[in-house]
Design a protein around this motif. Structure first.
Motif, mmCIF file in Angstrom:
data_model
loop_
_atom_site.group_PDB
_atom_site.id
_atom_site.type_symbol
_atom_site.label_atom_id
_atom_site.label_comp_id
_atom_site.label_asym_id
_atom_site.label_seq_id
_atom_site.Cartn_x
_atom_site.Cartn_y
_atom_site.Cartn_z
ATOM 1 N N SER A 1 0.966 -1.096 -0.201
ATOM 2 C CA SER A 1 -0.153 0.026 0.027
ATOM 3 C C SER A 1 0.846 1.208 0.004
ATOM 4 C CB SER A 1 -0.837 -0.021 1.204
ATOM 5 O OG SER A 1 -0.334 0.308 2.237
ATOM 6 N N ARG A 2 0.211 2.254 -0.444
ATOM 7 C CA ARG A 2 0.966 3.674 -0.599
ATOM 8 C C ARG A 2 1.467 3.993 0.995
ATOM 9 N NH1 ARG A 2 1.399 8.220 -3.830
ATOM 10 N NH2 ARG A 2 1.430 10.157 -2.622
ATOM 11 N N GLU A 3 0.749 3.748 1.929
ATOM 12 C CA GLU A 3 0.926 4.042 3.280
ATOM 13 C C GLU A 3 2.263 3.168 3.858
ATOM 14 O OE1 GLU A 3 -2.289 3.301 2.468
ATOM 15 O OE2 GLU A 3 -2.911 5.172 2.380
ATOM 16 N N ASP A 4 2.208 1.969 3.375
ATOM 17 C CA ASP A 4 3.584 1.257 3.792
ATOM 18 C C ASP A 4 4.567 1.698 3.110
ATOM 19 O OD1 ASP A 4 2.051 -0.424 5.266
ATOM 20 O OD2 ASP A 4 1.621 -2.016 3.907
ATOM 21 N N ARG A 5 4.889 2.044 1.804
ATOM 22 C CA ARG A 5 5.733 2.539 1.062
ATOM 23 C C ARG A 5 6.202 3.915 1.717
ATOM 24 N NH1 ARG A 5 2.719 1.642 -3.333
ATOM 25 N NH2 ARG A 5 2.875 3.684 -4.041
ATOM 26 N N TYR A 6 5.236 4.806 2.126
ATOM 27 C CA TYR A 6 5.622 5.946 2.644
ATOM 28 C C TYR A 6 6.205 5.756 4.303
ATOM 29 C CZ TYR A 6 5.262 10.640 4.363
ATOM 30 O OH TYR A 6 5.581 12.044 4.763
ATOM 31 N N GLY A 7 5.845 4.975 4.876
ATOM 32 C CA GLY A 7 6.444 4.438 6.270
ATOM 33 C C GLY A 7 7.903 4.265 5.911
ATOM 34 N N VAL A 8 8.304 3.334 4.874
ATOM 35 C CA VAL A 8 9.726 3.156 4.561
ATOM 36 C C VAL A 8 10.553 4.178 4.061
ATOM 37 C CG1 VAL A 8 11.192 1.734 2.997
ATOM 38 C CG2 VAL A 8 9.038 0.595 3.956
ATOM 39 N N ALA A 9 9.776 5.025 3.228
ATOM 40 C CA ALA A 9 10.291 6.212 2.968
ATOM 41 C C ALA A 9 10.809 7.373 3.978
ATOM 42 C CB ALA A 9 9.510 6.888 1.694
ATOM 43 N N TRP A 10 9.896 7.133 5.127
ATOM 44 C CA TRP A 10 10.015 8.159 6.321
ATOM 45 C C TRP A 10 11.049 7.885 6.846
ATOM 46 C CZ3 TRP A 10 10.010 7.597 11.523
ATOM 47 C CH2 TRP A 10 9.689 8.826 12.377
ATOM 48 N N ASN A 11 11.283 6.363 7.036
ATOM 49 C CA ASN A 11 12.657 5.694 7.806
ATOM 50 C C ASN A 11 13.817 6.173 7.048
ATOM 51 O OD1 ASN A 11 11.611 4.709 10.346
ATOM 52 N ND2 ASN A 11 10.595 3.267 9.353
ATOM 53 N N ALA A 12 13.700 5.912 5.660
ATOM 54 C CA ALA A 12 14.870 6.220 4.762
ATOM 55 C C ALA A 12 15.257 7.525 4.868
ATOM 56 C CB ALA A 12 14.650 5.756 3.312
ATOM 57 N N ALA A 13 14.361 8.623 4.972
ATOM 58 C CA ALA A 13 14.746 9.918 5.046
ATOM 59 C C ALA A 13 15.566 10.194 6.177
ATOM 60 C CB ALA A 13 13.461 10.780 5.054
ATOM 61 N N LYS A 14 15.630 9.587 7.442
ATOM 62 C CA LYS A 14 16.236 9.633 8.468
ATOM 63 C C LYS A 14 17.647 9.429 8.111
ATOM 64 C CE LYS A 14 13.593 7.087 11.404
ATOM 65 N NZ LYS A 14 13.217 6.658 12.878
ATOM 66 N N ILE A 15 18.065 8.272 7.369
ATOM 67 C CA ILE A 15 19.284 7.807 6.766
ATOM 68 C C ILE A 15 20.012 8.971 6.171
ATOM 69 C CG2 ILE A 15 20.722 6.174 5.291
ATOM 70 C CD1 ILE A 15 18.477 4.012 6.104
ATOM 71 N N VAL A 16 19.004 9.511 4.986
ATOM 72 C CA VAL A 16 19.588 10.470 3.976
ATOM 73 C C VAL A 16 19.967 11.879 4.785
ATOM 74 C CG1 VAL A 16 18.969 11.979 2.116
ATOM 75 C CG2 VAL A 16 18.519 9.567 2.071
ATOM 76 N N TYR A 17 18.783 12.350 5.736
ATOM 77 C CA TYR A 17 18.711 13.604 6.472
ATOM 78 C C TYR A 17 19.299 13.694 7.760
ATOM 79 C CZ TYR A 17 16.301 14.784 2.001
ATOM 80 O OH TYR A 17 16.096 14.987 0.571
#
Length: 84
Positions: free
Chosen positions: A40-56
């Motif tokens: 789902s879009r929400e699941d993929r956004y959750g992964v992106a939210w966590n990935a943003a912690k790595i990037v930023y």
């Protein structure tokens, strides 16, 4: 056109997003997270939210040190590679 891999240079480590048969895999800090393009879009956004912690980086509250639009940029890159 299909993008097979994207590397995002982060503050502390690089985030590598690679295409797989079923979606994509995110690699950073010797950890791999698999994303299915049918998630789902929400699941993929959750992964992106966590990935943003790595990037930023992380704030003191443990949240990404990024704006919502910056998180959406990471989300779009994940979707682009995964073929969503």
């Amino acid at each position: 056109m299909q993008i097979k891999q994207i590397t995002i240079e982060g503050d502390h480590d690089d985030l590598v997003i690679k295409r797989t048969e079923r979606g994509a895999v995110l690699c950073a800090h010797d950890v791999a997270i698999h994303i299915d393009r049918n998630d789902s879009r929400e699941d993929r956004y959750g992964v992106a939210w966590n990935a943003a912690k790595i990037v930023y980086g992380e704030s003191k509250k443990g949240e990404p040190n990024a704006t919502n639009s910056m998180i959406h940029d990471v989300f779009e890159m994940i979707d682009r590679v995964a073929g969503c």
